[in-house]
Write an enzyme that holds these catalytic residues in place. Sequence first.
Site, PDB file in Angstrom:
ATOM      1  N   GLU A 147       0.846  -1.204   0.000  1.00  0.00           N
ATOM      2  CA  GLU A 147       0.000   0.000   0.000  1.00  0.00           C
ATOM      3  C   GLU A 147       0.874   1.245   0.000  1.00  0.00           C
ATOM      4  OE1 GLU A 147      -3.012  -0.090   3.075  1.00  0.00           O
ATOM      5  OE2 GLU A 147      -4.321  -1.268   1.783  1.00  0.00           O
ATOM      6  N   GLU A 223      -6.376  -7.735  -0.617  1.00  0.00           N
ATOM      7  CA  GLU A 223      -6.841  -7.835   0.766  1.00  0.00           C
ATOM      8  C   GLU A 223      -8.337  -7.588   0.785  1.00  0.00           C
ATOM      9  OE1 GLU A 223      -4.703  -5.380   3.576  1.00  0.00           O
ATOM     10  OE2 GLU A 223      -2.809  -5.766   2.530  1.00  0.00           O
TER      11      GLU A 223
HETATM   12  C1  GLA Z   1      -4.041  -2.507   4.927  1.00  0.00           C
HETATM   13  C2  GLA Z   1      -2.679  -3.143   5.052  1.00  0.00           C
HETATM   14  C3  GLA Z   1      -2.723  -4.421   5.843  1.00  0.00           C
HETATM   15  C4  GLA Z   1      -3.558  -4.273   7.080  1.00  0.00           C
HETATM   16  C5  GLA Z   1      -4.959  -3.849   6.685  1.00  0.00           C
HETATM   17  C6  GLA Z   1      -5.899  -3.675   7.845  1.00  0.00           C
HETATM   18  O1  GLA Z   1      -4.702  -3.008   3.876  1.00  0.00           O
HETATM   19  O2  GLA Z   1      -2.121  -3.394   3.789  1.00  0.00           O
HETATM   20  O3  GLA Z   1      -1.403  -4.763   6.175  1.00  0.00           O
HETATM   21  O4  GLA Z   1      -2.980  -3.312   7.894  1.00  0.00           O
HETATM   22  O5  GLA Z   1      -4.893  -2.607   6.049  1.00  0.00           O
HETATM   23  O6  GLA Z   1      -5.946  -4.776   8.642  1.00  0.00           O
END
Ligand code: GLA
Length: 589
Positions: A147, A223
């Site tokens: 991210e 995710e």
């Molecule tokens: C983001 C991050 C993950 C985690 C999620 C929330 O997507 O990439 O590592 O922190 O948020 O759980």
Amino acid sequence: MFLLDGAEFRVLSGAAHYFRTRPEQWPHRLRTLRAMGLNTVETYVPWNLHEPRPGELRRLAELDAFLSAAAEAGLLAIVRPGPYICAEWDNGGLPSWLTAALGRRVRTRDPEYLDRVDRFFDAVVPVVARHQVTRGGNVIMVQVENEYGSYGSDAVYLRHLAEGLVARGVEVPLFTSDGPEDHMLTGGSIPGVLATVNFGSRPEEAFAALRRHRPADPLFCMEFWNGWFDHWGREHTVRDAADAADTLERLLALGASVNLYMAHGGTNFGTAAGANRAGELADGEYRPVVTSYDYDAPIDERGAPTEKFWRFREILTRYGAAPAGVPGAVPGGLPGGVSGGLPEPPPLPPVLPAGRVALTESVSLFDALPALAGPPVTSGTPPTFEELGLDHGLVLYRLAVPGPRQPYPLAVDGLRDRAHLYVDGERVAVLERGREHPVPVPGPATVELLVESMGRTGYGPLLGETKGVAAVRHERQYLHGVTAWPIPLDDVSAVPYGTGADRRCPAFHRGVLEAAEPADGFLALPGWGKGYVWVNGFCLGRYWERGPQRTLYLPAPLLRAGENEITVLELDGAPDAPAVEVRPGPELG
Ligand code: GLA
């Protein structure tokens, strides 16, 4: 869709972190993932776990063994080797010694940062590379950064990482993952590398955003947040199983691949839990993450299938075709394609009978100091935890207030994150970050601050802050001349019970848990305040009467038949008859 050995293939993945489950439990968890209808497991790699001090690389064999265990369970694998992982993990996975030294230069093209990343990659990437499908293993994809578009815009940095992965042998597709927003996708993705998106709902909109930037990339939700995590002092979060299943169905109906975040969450053992900052821009109030990482996932913290598991399984069965065969990953290819029927989830270990463990021995932390603390450091201004070489634990700062002088307010600047304030040996206040009200103190006096660190912020612009205190003031005057004792909490075997006469809190308390056989347990500490629990020397994590988490998961592999040592470090004040309760199930809020 992706192609695997020339055939169309949909990745049905679930996140399960090897560092959040005891190694003995990996086969169980992985087989349960497989039984849900997943064909792939995804894991991050936390840099700070593997390089706790500069150049000191350790525990990479665990990643290696986990990937082998996944292959044995019939699962392909996606690896996200950092350097940054977020994941509610301390400091987002970055080593605290690195962020303390480099500040805002991390996650950029800064040469000193890249040099550290390169050396970490030298150690970790070969482990991943030898498990690739192209080499007879099960790894199908590798992530470049995590991210990144939620943090920065340094494409030179991203390119360096991607090239570094390839140069060290990564042959499978690389990818980035980002929030489904234009600024995140344009800041976090790079040409020639697959872009994926992360979200919890509205898959149609999320993929439309991805399509605006990547008309031709296969759709992948890296995710799918089917649950969520908790912060101390806030509500326990749950995600309705039917609602999550509906989103999963819609996402798959669009032809997308998916990684369930989390499929199995596990536990933030020890001091591994991170923290967040509130607010849209992730720069508000500090919020430490609880010990449990159950995540309301389809496979709970103990490894048991939940309602979400069965709902997801029904959907995954309809959409999933297990790959016909992954060369060499599993003898005879991956078992349990849809036609063959999915395996059933494997059985769970027994649960400890409910009970009560009296903690009959105790010793004050002050009496234990010579046995536990590192050598004291004296300096003009208070050193940070990182300057003391301490990742987490406690630091005792001792200062003198000159006198005679009247009771002026004593202020602690930049407190991270909580401190017991003693004046001439008497506890006068418990200060907390954001609520550190000045306390009137006359001089001359000896002032002691026992500072506890909570998790490091792992997401957003305030990533990578140091721990400890910035300064102590009496009225406007800085108090100079500090002695600091670093107190790591990683080895409680040296706690000298039965010595000393100091009755002050904090104190260590010890007792014996009798077990007929190794079994899972849930430990509750009603009447206690805040602290840490160890079982046979292994730190289960933090507890805090503030909740929402009320029980700590005790995994069966930590126990042996017979006597097991329970250790509690209570910071605020233990009950009169110190005891730990063994409960039959979790209470997460
Ligand atoms: C983001 C991050 C993950 C985690 C999620 C929330 O997507 O990439 O590592 O922190 O948020 O759980």
